[in-house]
Design an enzyme around this catalytic site. Structure first.
Site, PDB file in Angstrom:
ATOM      1  N   SER A 143      78.684 -19.217  16.883  1.00 19.09           N
ATOM      2  CA  SER A 143      78.866 -20.656  17.103  1.00 19.09           C
ATOM      3  C   SER A 143      79.158 -21.353  15.775  1.00 19.09           C
ATOM      4  O   SER A 143      78.733 -20.874  14.714  1.00 19.09           O
ATOM      5  CB  SER A 143      77.577 -21.235  17.692  1.00 19.09           C
ATOM      6  N   TYR A 156      68.347 -22.466  17.762  1.00 20.70           N
ATOM      7  CA  TYR A 156      69.656 -21.955  18.192  1.00 20.70           C
ATOM      8  C   TYR A 156      70.559 -21.726  16.979  1.00 20.70           C
ATOM      9  O   TYR A 156      71.165 -20.652  16.829  1.00 20.70           O
ATOM     10  CB  TYR A 156      70.287 -22.967  19.147  1.00 20.70           C
TER      11      TYR A 156
HETATM   12  N1  LIG Z   1      79.714 -23.651  25.402  1.00 17.35           N
HETATM   13  C1  LIG Z   1      79.798 -23.958  24.118  1.00 17.35           C
HETATM   14  O1  LIG Z   1      80.149 -25.093  23.733  1.00 17.35           O
HETATM   15  C2  LIG Z   1      79.466 -22.933  23.068  1.00 17.35           C
HETATM   16  C3  LIG Z   1      79.617 -23.285  21.735  1.00 17.35           C
HETATM   17  C4  LIG Z   1      79.343 -22.348  20.752  1.00 17.35           C
HETATM   18  C5  LIG Z   1      78.910 -21.084  21.101  1.00 17.35           C
HETATM   19  N2  LIG Z   1      78.768 -20.776  22.418  1.00 17.35           N
HETATM   20  C6  LIG Z   1      78.282 -19.427  22.729  1.00 17.35           C
HETATM   21  O2  LIG Z   1      79.064 -18.836  23.756  1.00 17.35           O
HETATM   22  C7  LIG Z   1      78.250 -17.944  24.513  1.00 17.35           C
HETATM   23  C8  LIG Z   1      78.376 -18.253  25.995  1.00 17.35           C
HETATM   24  O3  LIG Z   1      78.005 -19.596  26.199  1.00 17.35           O
HETATM   25  P1  LIG Z   1      78.302 -20.380  27.556  1.00 17.35           P
HETATM   26  O4  LIG Z   1      78.654 -21.765  27.143  1.00 17.35           O
HETATM   27  O5  LIG Z   1      79.215 -19.627  28.433  1.00 17.35           O
HETATM   28  O6  LIG Z   1      76.813 -20.406  28.173  1.00 17.35           O
HETATM   29  P2  LIG Z   1      76.284 -20.369  29.677  1.00 17.35           P
HETATM   30  O7  LIG Z   1      74.914 -20.940  29.625  1.00 17.35           O
HETATM   31  O8  LIG Z   1      77.273 -20.977  30.609  1.00 17.35           O
HETATM   32  O9  LIG Z   1      76.206 -18.792  29.987  1.00 17.35           O
HETATM   33  C9  LIG Z   1      75.248 -17.989  29.328  1.00 17.35           C
HETATM   34  C10 LIG Z   1      75.179 -16.641  30.009  1.00 17.35           C
HETATM   35  O10 LIG Z   1      74.102 -15.903  29.402  1.00 17.35           O
HETATM   36  C11 LIG Z   1      73.172 -15.503  30.406  1.00 17.35           C
HETATM   37  N3  LIG Z   1      71.815 -15.527  29.868  1.00 17.35           N
HETATM   38  C12 LIG Z   1      71.178 -16.569  29.280  1.00 17.35           C
HETATM   39  N4  LIG Z   1      69.919 -16.221  28.978  1.00 17.35           N
HETATM   40  C13 LIG Z   1      69.763 -14.927  29.361  1.00 17.35           C
HETATM   41  C14 LIG Z   1      68.679 -14.011  29.326  1.00 17.35           C
HETATM   42  N5  LIG Z   1      67.478 -14.368  28.835  1.00 17.35           N
HETATM   43  N6  LIG Z   1      68.854 -12.761  29.810  1.00 17.35           N
HETATM   44  C15 LIG Z   1      70.048 -12.406  30.331  1.00 17.35           C
HETATM   45  N7  LIG Z   1      71.117 -13.225  30.400  1.00 17.35           N
HETATM   46  C16 LIG Z   1      70.968 -14.476  29.922  1.00 17.35           C
HETATM   47  C17 LIG Z   1      73.338 -16.541  31.506  1.00 17.35           C
HETATM   48  O11 LIG Z   1      72.839 -16.048  32.748  1.00 17.35           O
HETATM   49  C18 LIG Z   1      74.852 -16.725  31.499  1.00 17.35           C
HETATM   50  O12 LIG Z   1      75.458 -15.667  32.190  1.00 17.35           O
HETATM   51  C19 LIG Z   1      76.842 -18.082  23.962  1.00 17.35           C
HETATM   52  O13 LIG Z   1      76.593 -17.074  23.012  1.00 17.35           O
HETATM   53  C20 LIG Z   1      76.872 -19.430  23.266  1.00 17.35           C
HETATM   54  O14 LIG Z   1      75.908 -19.533  22.243  1.00 17.35           O
HETATM   55  C21 LIG Z   1      79.012 -21.662  23.410  1.00 17.35           C
END
Ligand SMILES: NC(=O)c1ccc[n+]([C@@H]2O[C@H](COP(=O)([O-])OP(=O)(O)OC[C@H]3O[C@@H](n4cnc5c(N)ncnc54)[C@H](O)[C@@H]3O)[C@@H](O)[C@H]2O)c1
Length: 254
Positions: A143, A156
């Site tokens: 991120s 985070y």
């Molecule tokens: N959305 C954003 O703006 C953003 C920005 C920077 C980084 N990211 C990174 O991208 C990645 C995906 O993010 P997203 O936005 O799709 O998030 P999201 O919350 O939509 O999806 C997260 C996924 O991880 C799974 N998950 C969460 N906790 C878990 C656990 N304890 N055990 C097993 N599975 C678990 C959830 O079930 C889901 O499938 C993450 O690493 C996040 O940090 C996202």
């Protein structure tokens, strides 16, 4: 980018960016391991869409804060697919607390899911790849907050800072086994993790004037899983619409 013959585990592919990565890789010929913490509607629907593109794909569950569940996940994958060729450490969680109010349990849980689990998954995959002398690719979904601290997201942000350094350490030690590790530094992407109000607020700080879509991260992930990136390791690729160019970049009056 051809991913035919590649078996790819994407953690947290029941929705959001993980689902988009699984779809992109399936469309390019890979067999996917679609993962979620439990069998629920999200995982079922994601798996149905992925397996429509890639019928040999499988669905697995594991709570990633639990090292035993991670070990069982890899056992299942080996039994059903004989192993994987690429690992995408995508799953993560977050919540919001100021430093002075942040409960230790929340710190511990976020470190366990966002940092320890990627390490354990990389270790399981890496041990198999090293033993089989066949190489592999690890893609860590990081991120912009790995570099830029964010108020109320200390746990985070720190977990993602650790994930960036884990990427470089994996690349350093595992390169001799032809095991590559790279990260994608993700900007603000529309998903469950970043709801609509937040997206609108972020858009004002992004030179491209909008948040990104999960599919815009997925293409980079597919590239890093593929042999097209074969000589890349220890790299961090930023995909953020210019968010990290800095304060002045987002202000036309400065
Ligand atoms: N959305 C954003 O703006 C953003 C920005 C920077 C980084 N990211 C990174 O991208 C990645 C995906 O993010 P997203 O936005 O799709 O998030 P999201 O919350 O939509 O999806 C997260 C996924 O991880 C799974 N998950 C969460 N906790 C878990 C656990 N304890 N055990 C097993 N599975 C678990 C959830 O079930 C889901 O499938 C993450 O690493 C996040 O940090 C996202």
């Amino acid at each position: 980018m051809n991913l035919e013959g590649k078996r790819i585990l994407v953690t947290g592919s029941s929705r959001g960016i993980g689902h988009a990565i699984a779809m992109e890789c399936a469309a390019r010929g890979a067999t996917l391991v679609v993962h979620g913490p439990e069998v629920d509607d999200e995982l079922t629907q994601s798996f149905a869409k992925v397996s429509a593109l890639s019928p040999s794909s499988i669905q697995v569950t594991a709570e990633l804060s639990d090292p035993t569940a991670i070990a069982a996940l890899f056992d299942t994958v080996h039994e059903q697919l004989g192993g994987i060729d690429a690992l995408v450490n995508n799953a993560a969680c977050q919540n919001e607390y100021g430093v002075l109010d942040l409960p230790q349990e929340d710190w511990d849980r976020i470190m366990a899911v966002n940092l320890r689990a990627p390490f354990l998954c990389a270790q399981h995959a890496g041990r198999h790849w090293a033993a089989e002398a066949k190489g592999g690719s690890i893609v860590n979904i990081s991120s912009v907050h790995a570099q830029q601290p964010r108020r109320n997201f200390t746990h985070y942000s720190t977990s993602k800072g650790g994930l960036e350094q884990l990427t470089r350490c994996l690349a350093l030690e595992l390169g001799e086994h032809q095991i590559r590790a790279n990260s994608i530094v993700v900007g603000a992407i529309a998903s469950e993790l970043t709801p609509k109000e937040r997206c609108d607020a972020f858009a004002t700080a992004i030179p491209m004037g909008r948040v990104g879509w999960p599919e815009e991260i997925a293409k980079t992930a597919a590239f890093l899983c593929s042999d097209d990136s074969y000589y890349m390791t220890g790299a961090s690729i930023t995909v953020d619409g210019g968010l990290t160019l800095g304060f002045c970049a987002s202000r036309k009056d400065l």
